[in-house]
Design a protein around this motif. Structure first.
Motif, mmCIF file in Angstrom:
data_model
loop_
_atom_site.group_PDB
_atom_site.id
_atom_site.type_symbol
_atom_site.label_atom_id
_atom_site.label_comp_id
_atom_site.label_asym_id
_atom_site.label_seq_id
_atom_site.Cartn_x
_atom_site.Cartn_y
_atom_site.Cartn_z
ATOM 1 N N VAL A 264 -5.117 15.678 7.353
ATOM 2 C CA VAL A 264 -5.677 15.220 6.072
ATOM 3 C C VAL A 264 -5.043 13.893 5.669
ATOM 4 O O VAL A 264 -5.743 12.959 5.246
ATOM 5 C CB VAL A 264 -5.448 16.289 4.981
ATOM 6 C CG1 VAL A 264 -5.861 15.732 3.609
ATOM 7 C CG2 VAL A 264 -6.252 17.550 5.302
ATOM 8 N N ARG A 265 -3.723 13.822 5.807
ATOM 9 C CA ARG A 265 -3.023 12.612 5.376
ATOM 10 C C ARG A 265 -3.320 11.423 6.291
ATOM 11 O O ARG A 265 -3.647 10.328 5.834
ATOM 12 C CB ARG A 265 -1.524 12.882 5.337
ATOM 13 C CG ARG A 265 -0.688 11.677 4.870
ATOM 14 C CD ARG A 265 0.805 11.955 4.885
ATOM 15 N NE ARG A 265 1.311 12.153 6.241
ATOM 16 C CZ ARG A 265 1.627 13.333 6.762
ATOM 17 N NH1 ARG A 265 1.489 14.442 6.047
ATOM 18 N NH2 ARG A 265 2.074 13.432 8.009
ATOM 19 N N LYS A 266 -3.212 11.638 7.593
ATOM 20 C CA LYS A 266 -3.317 10.516 8.538
ATOM 21 C C LYS A 266 -4.737 10.011 8.686
ATOM 22 O O LYS A 266 -4.966 8.798 8.812
ATOM 23 C CB LYS A 266 -2.773 10.949 9.907
ATOM 24 C CG LYS A 266 -2.739 9.825 10.934
ATOM 25 C CD LYS A 266 -1.989 10.259 12.186
ATOM 26 C CE LYS A 266 -1.928 9.129 13.209
ATOM 27 N NZ LYS A 266 -1.150 9.522 14.412
ATOM 28 N N TYR A 267 -5.705 10.918 8.644
ATOM 29 C CA TYR A 267 -7.093 10.516 8.885
ATOM 30 C C TYR A 267 -7.932 10.505 7.608
ATOM 31 O O TYR A 267 -9.151 10.357 7.665
ATOM 32 C CB TYR A 267 -7.722 11.438 9.937
ATOM 33 C CG TYR A 267 -7.024 11.336 11.280
ATOM 34 C CD1 TYR A 267 -7.311 10.292 12.154
ATOM 35 C CD2 TYR A 267 -6.047 12.267 11.650
ATOM 36 C CE1 TYR A 267 -6.661 10.189 13.383
ATOM 37 C CE2 TYR A 267 -5.390 12.174 12.877
ATOM 38 C CZ TYR A 267 -5.703 11.125 13.733
ATOM 39 O OH TYR A 267 -5.049 11.015 14.942
ATOM 40 N N ARG A 268 -7.253 10.695 6.466
ATOM 41 C CA ARG A 268 -7.918 10.623 5.162
ATOM 42 C C ARG A 268 -9.168 11.506 5.107
ATOM 43 O O ARG A 268 -10.254 11.066 4.707
ATOM 44 C CB ARG A 268 -8.304 9.168 4.835
ATOM 45 C CG ARG A 268 -7.105 8.219 4.816
ATOM 46 C CD ARG A 268 -7.547 6.788 4.516
ATOM 47 N NE ARG A 268 -6.440 5.857 4.569
ATOM 48 C CZ ARG A 268 -5.625 5.595 3.564
ATOM 49 N NH1 ARG A 268 -5.808 6.205 2.398
ATOM 50 N NH2 ARG A 268 -4.633 4.722 3.701
ATOM 51 N N LEU A 269 -9.015 12.739 5.514
ATOM 52 C CA LEU A 269 -10.145 13.668 5.504
ATOM 53 C C LEU A 269 -10.505 14.019 4.059
ATOM 54 O O LEU A 269 -9.623 14.237 3.223
ATOM 55 C CB LEU A 269 -9.797 14.942 6.275
ATOM 56 C CG LEU A 269 -9.463 14.758 7.764
ATOM 57 C CD1 LEU A 269 -9.162 16.108 8.401
ATOM 58 C CD2 LEU A 269 -10.611 14.065 8.495
ATOM 59 N N PRO A 270 -11.801 14.111 3.761
ATOM 60 C CA PRO A 270 -12.230 14.361 2.374
ATOM 61 C C PRO A 270 -12.220 15.842 2.004
ATOM 62 O O PRO A 270 -13.062 16.290 1.221
ATOM 63 C CB PRO A 270 -13.660 13.800 2.371
ATOM 64 C CG PRO A 270 -14.148 14.042 3.754
ATOM 65 C CD PRO A 270 -12.955 13.860 4.648
ATOM 66 N N SER B 118 -9.386 19.529 1.605
ATOM 67 C CA SER B 118 -7.983 19.919 1.365
ATOM 68 C C SER B 118 -7.346 20.429 2.649
ATOM 69 O O SER B 118 -8.045 20.871 3.573
ATOM 70 C CB SER B 118 -7.926 21.006 0.302
ATOM 71 O OG SER B 118 -8.495 22.205 0.822
ATOM 72 N N GLU C 126 -1.926 19.465 7.268
ATOM 73 C CA GLU C 126 -1.515 18.394 6.355
ATOM 74 C C GLU C 126 -1.483 17.039 7.059
ATOM 75 O O GLU C 126 -1.837 16.010 6.471
ATOM 76 C CB GLU C 126 -0.131 18.698 5.763
ATOM 77 C CG GLU C 126 -0.086 19.908 4.834
ATOM 78 C CD GLU C 126 0.028 21.230 5.581
ATOM 79 O OE1 GLU C 126 0.044 21.215 6.853
ATOM 80 O OE2 GLU C 126 0.089 22.289 4.918
ATOM 81 N N THR C 127 -1.078 17.039 8.315
ATOM 82 C CA THR C 127 -1.022 15.787 9.082
ATOM 83 C C THR C 127 -2.409 15.183 9.244
ATOM 84 O O THR C 127 -2.606 13.978 9.062
ATOM 85 C CB THR C 127 -0.406 16.042 10.473
ATOM 86 O OG1 THR C 127 0.910 16.569 10.312
ATOM 87 C CG2 THR C 127 -0.352 14.761 11.289
#
Length: 376
Positions: free
Chosen positions: A33-39, A41, A30-31
């Motif tokens: 995806v959120r921090k690096y705006r991964l495209p 889930s 989750e960190t």
């Protein structure tokens, strides 16, 4: 099955390492995806992290669902994913200024190099003083100090001077001493120990046998060179202990067990820096290698070094004089900055030594070799 190391998984591995180096805490999907705006889930990232764990690049502490890099993960990062960086122009100017303030004081260069490395890389630093790559004889001078005693002054390349008294026969004049010293100087000029030993065995100069006195002088020089080689164990200087011990790895989290483990890590670190244990075997390897050498955790031959990474580079003038410098710290290390710091200071020290020896400095391997970051 773990499957291939796809481009996305390589990206995730790189981000896990960057995040863990920055925070010293296990990294959750989750960190990322959120921090690096991964495209993708968090579940997709979690699956990729599980695959990276199966491949041996990540692991996870028992108390956390997040992942941390393994030695193999750091190795893959250093060799394949790490972006090569340089110190900023302002940092380079500041470091150059510090060195050029003591440019004529060779004995201060090693201490300054250690201090700058530790402060810039935020870890402990190590260095050896520059010394002749292979001791070579330069000249001999004999000075009468008594009618039955003389002082032999043996000069070697690299600024090394050895002095020793020796008995002489009464009646030998200063001219006799100059002549004998000149013959030995010409015979042994620019020789290494092995060559000097060969010439001592033949005991001739230009086809003429040496006198007993001249043979004794040759033996004196050979013994001095042998003693130097036997005592040539590198002294390792260090700095930055407080920098290293301020890392989270050395701070107890909570509880008595954590405190005892932290104290044991501190004790082991002090022993490594004080005694050179674990570091001494790496010095000859670094002296014989080009580029920057990176040894990570379990790649060390000694079990005591399994929690540490060491980054070393050779500096000096090719064929004349050389030393080694670098940093040591936890495997959770900012490798790009540490490597660029070691590379730059090794290059700077090489250029200073080239000026001192009045030779044209060749472009240093530590500056120009793009693949120089390797396992020692």
């Amino acid at each position: 099955m773990s499957g291939p190391l796809t481009e996305r998984r390589q990206t995730i591995l790189k981000l896990v390492i960057q995040e863990f180096v920055d925070t010293a805490t296990p990294v959750a999907s989750e960190t990322l995806v959120r921090k690096y705006r991964l495209p993708v889930s968090p579940a997709t990232v979690r699956n990729d992290m599980a695959a990276l764990e199966e491949l041996g690049f990540l692991t996870h502490p028992h108390t956390s669902g997040g992942r941390i890099p393994t030695d193999a993960g750091y190795r893959f990062f250093v060799e394949n994913l790490m972006e090569r960086t340089s110190l900023s122009p302002a940092e380079q100017r500041m470091i150059r200024h510090q060195f050029y303030q003591v440019r004529g004081e060779l004995d201060q260069w090693v201490q300054l190099a250690c201090a700058v490395l530790a402060r810039t890389a935020h870890n402990a630093s190590v260095a050896t003083a520059p010394r002749a790559e292979q001791l070579r004889f330069k000249s001999l001078e004999l000075i009468a100090i008594h009618e039955t005693m003389a002082l032999a002054v043996m000069v070697f390349h690299g600024g090394i001077v050895k002095q020793q008294t020796l008995p002489i026969e009464p009646g030998r004049t200063p001219e006799d001493l100059r002549r004998a010293a000149g013959i030995v100087s010409d015979l042994l000029a620019d020789t290494t120990l092995s060559r000097a030993e060969e010439l001592a065995a033949t005991a001739t100069f230009n086809g003429i046998p040496l006198s007993d006195f001249e043979r004794g002088l040759v033996d004196l020089v050979v013994r001095a060179m042998q003693a130097f080689e036997e005592q040539a164990q590198e002294q390792i200087y260090s700095d930055g202990l407080l920098e290293m011990l301020s890392q989270p790895e050395f701070l107890p989290a909570s509880g008595r067990d954590d405190a005892e483990r932290a104290i044991e890590r501190m004790r082991r670190t002090l022993e490594i820096l004080k005694s050179g244990r674990g570091l001494s075997p790496l010095i000859p390897q670094a002296l014989a290698s080009g580029g920057v050498q990176v040894i990570i955790g379990g790649e060390h031959g000694e079990d005591a070094m399994r929690d540490y990474s060491v980054i070393l580079a050779r500096y000096g003038v090719e064929g004349a004089i050389a030393g080694v410098l670098g940093v040591i710290g936890p495997t959770r290390m900012a490798y790009p900055r540490s490597i660029s710091t070691v590379r730059y200071i090794a290059s700077l020290m090489s250029n200073l030594l080239a000026e001192l020896y009045n030779v044209n400095a060749r472009p240093s391997e530590v500056e120009t070799d793009p693949n120089g970051d390797q396992r020692a």
